[in-house]
Design a protein around this motif. Structure first.
Motif, short mmCIF file in Angstrom:
data_model
loop_
_atom_site.label_atom_id
_atom_site.label_comp_id
_atom_site.label_asym_id
_atom_site.label_seq_id
_atom_site.Cartn_x
_atom_site.Cartn_y
_atom_site.Cartn_z
N TYR A 447 0.88 -1.23 0.02
CA TYR A 447 0.03 0.12 -0.12
C TYR A 447 0.98 1.33 -0.12
N LYS A 465 -7.23 7.80 -1.22
CA LYS A 465 -8.03 6.51 -1.50
C LYS A 465 -7.02 5.33 -0.81
N ARG A 467 -5.03 5.37 1.56
CA ARG A 467 -5.11 5.59 3.15
C ARG A 467 -6.45 4.96 3.62
N VAL A 468 -7.62 5.29 2.88
CA VAL A 468 -9.05 4.62 3.30
C VAL A 468 -8.99 3.35 3.04
N LEU A 469 -8.22 2.77 1.95
CA LEU A 469 -8.61 1.27 1.76
C LEU A 469 -7.70 0.36 2.72
N ARG A 471 -7.40 1.65 5.90
CA ARG A 471 -7.84 1.89 7.25
C ARG A 471 -9.23 0.81 7.06
N ASP A 472 -9.81 0.67 6.06
CA ASP A 472 -11.09 -0.22 5.69
C ASP A 472 -10.54 -1.90 6.21
N LYS A 473 -9.31 -1.97 5.42
CA LYS A 473 -8.59 -3.31 5.54
C LYS A 473 -7.93 -3.66 7.07
N SER A 474 -7.98 -2.55 7.89
CA SER A 474 -7.11 -2.65 9.05
C SER A 474 -5.73 -2.93 8.83
N LYS A 476 -1.96 -1.74 9.06
CA LYS A 476 -1.09 -0.67 9.78
C LYS A 476 0.03 -0.60 9.10
#
Length: 485
Positions: A447, A465, A467-469, A471-474, A476
């Protein structure tokens, strides 16, 4: 038995154990039948034993099954014959059960081959059953049987059980110590293996080789070389296994002087001229140390070469950036009638990559199936992607990956990504990273790579996008990674 019958029996036994037995087995069997010796369990036990040593188990089984009253001698011979041949090891267990059903009691010669069969069967429950029978029969104190039990448990990684038997042994020979050391090291407890090694009052060259090898496999190269030095100072003669084990360690640590000493020793003891694996190890050592002239000399001086010899030299030339010479050597290899294998093509395609020989790489890649009946594997496709990527033929590399009949792995997409970034192809780089994310959705590095590619192109909305992806997939970020933006 009459004197003439005894003489016939002795004569047949001499033929049976002669050097031409393999071609005369059926003739000897015919003589047994003609002289009515097929009813002698003693003669048949010899016959079955010889069949086992010649890998003629089906023949031995046929003879055995035609015997009406086999005794313990014949059962033991049949069990041992089966234990020596992988596909028939289960049959040795069945024979033991059949023997028990007939009311025939095992003796001290029954269990050692039976335990050997259990090691090959990889069924711990069967092994425990046989160990139980050893105890019931009262043979647990026989040395060869105890060694067999230790080997059984070490082969299954059951080191607590192995240690229990080992501790109960009044006298322990080198073989049983070696089994225990190997068992602990195989389980990953190299320190315990080393501890046992230090406790030994007498060690064989096998002991030293095993401990050095296990230290090296555990990434403890420095300790491996120190132990090798200790071995030398104690006057232990090196064998081929020592050289093959220590030379790669010397290469990894850059211990050129020590590697050259082993070379000198191998020459004086005729090891490298007589043992192909030693010559191969020397070629590999010199190639990895960048001493190509000596590597070539060792290679050319080898009296015998196998396909590994050629592979090591070809790969060594690739490793040292001498790709064209590696391709020439491949051509020489095939012209001399040596059939290449999977590894050969990995080496020669790497040569093409280093030398920029794109057309030659395609020719060799195509010849794998067409000429040599070798189906390309992931490593070969990876080499071709490297060849094409280095020459800037990124679209061809991408198309090759898409055309594969096997699923591409992360190494392939990673190789394409590296080439894309080198040559500035943002579109294909994006494709590559997206494929990497599909294969490793948990890997934050993928990522971050994608985010950085977007950032380099000023595509800040796409950075967000990603970063959001994440966050959505947890997912880190790992420490040390950074995304621009």
């Amino acid at each position: 038995m009459s004197r003439s019958s005894m003489e016939i029996e002795r004569k047949l036994l001499r033929h049976l154990h002669g050097h031409k037995t393999r071609t005369r087995l059926t003739q000897i069997h015919a003589h047994l039948l003609r002289h009515n010796l097929h009813r002698s369990n003693q003669v048949l036990s010899h016959f079955v034993s010889v069949c086992g040593s010649l890998n003629r188990i089906e023949y031995a089984a046929k003879i055995f099954n035609q015997t009406h009253n086999p005794n313990i001698l014949l059962f033991n011979s049949m069990i041992k014959a089966c234990s020596l041949n992988d596909p028939f090891r289960e049959k040795s267990i069945n024979l033991f059960v059949s023997m028990k059903v007939r009311g025939i009691c095992p003796d001290e010669y029954t269990f050692a081959p039976l335990l050997k069969s259990c090691c090959g069967l990889r069924e711990v429950k069967v092994g425990e059953f046989v160990h139980g029978e050893v105890i019931i029969s009262g043979f647990e104190r026989f040395g060869s049987i105890r060694i067999g039990v230790v080997e059984l448990y070490t082969s299954f990684g059951e080191m607590e059980n192995a240690m229990k038997v080992f501790d109960e042994m009044g006298q322990r020979n080198v073989v049983v110590w070696n089994l225990m050391i190997r068992g602990f090291c195989k389980r990953g407890d190299v320190d315990m293996g080393l501890c046992l090694f230090r406790e030994m009052s007498e060690r064989s060259v096998v002991t030293w080789n095993s401990m050095i090898s296990n230290l090296a496999r555990s990434g403890r190269d420095g300790e491996a070389l120190r132990l090798f030095s200790e071995m030398r100072h104690q006057g232990v003669e090196l064998d081929e296994a020592t050289a093959v084990t220590v030379l790669p360690v010397c290469a990894r640590l850059g211990a050129v002087d020590l590697g050259q000493w082993i070379h000198s020793y191998a020459e004086s003891s005729k090891l490298y001229r007589e043992v192909v694996s030693v010559g191969n190890a020397l070629v590999d050592f010199y190639c990895k140390c960048g001493i190509l002239e000596t590597a070539s000399k060792v290679f050319n001086d080898m009296c015998k070469k196998n396909v590994v010899s050629w592979n090591v030299m070809i790969s060594g030339l690739a490793f040292n950036g001498r790709g064209e010479l590696g391709v020439d050597l491949f051509e020489q290899m095939t012209s001399e009638g040596v059939s290449p294998n999977d590894s050969t093509f990995v080496g020669v395609l790497a040569c093409c990559a280093h030398a920029g020989l794109v057309e030659k790489a395609w020719e060799l890649f195509g010849s794998m199936t067409r000429k040599h009946q070798i189906e390309p594997k992931l490593e070969h496709f990876g080499c071709m992607v490297d060849v094409l990527g280095r020459s800037g033929q990124l679209r061809e590399a991408y198309d090759l990956i898409r055309s594969m009949n096997i699923k591409p792995n992360t190494a392939l997409w990673g190789a394409l990504l590296s080439s894309c970034r080198t040559h500035g192809d943002v579109e294909l780089a994006e494709h590559s990273v997206n494929e990497l994310i599909k294969l490793e959705p948990w890997n934050s590095g993928n990522y971050v790579l994608l985010s950085n590619i977007y950032a380099e192109g000023g595509r800040w909305d796409d950075v967000e996008k990603v970063r959001v992806l994440m966050r959505d997939k947890s997912v880190k970020k790992s420490p040390g990674q950074s995304a621009v933006g």
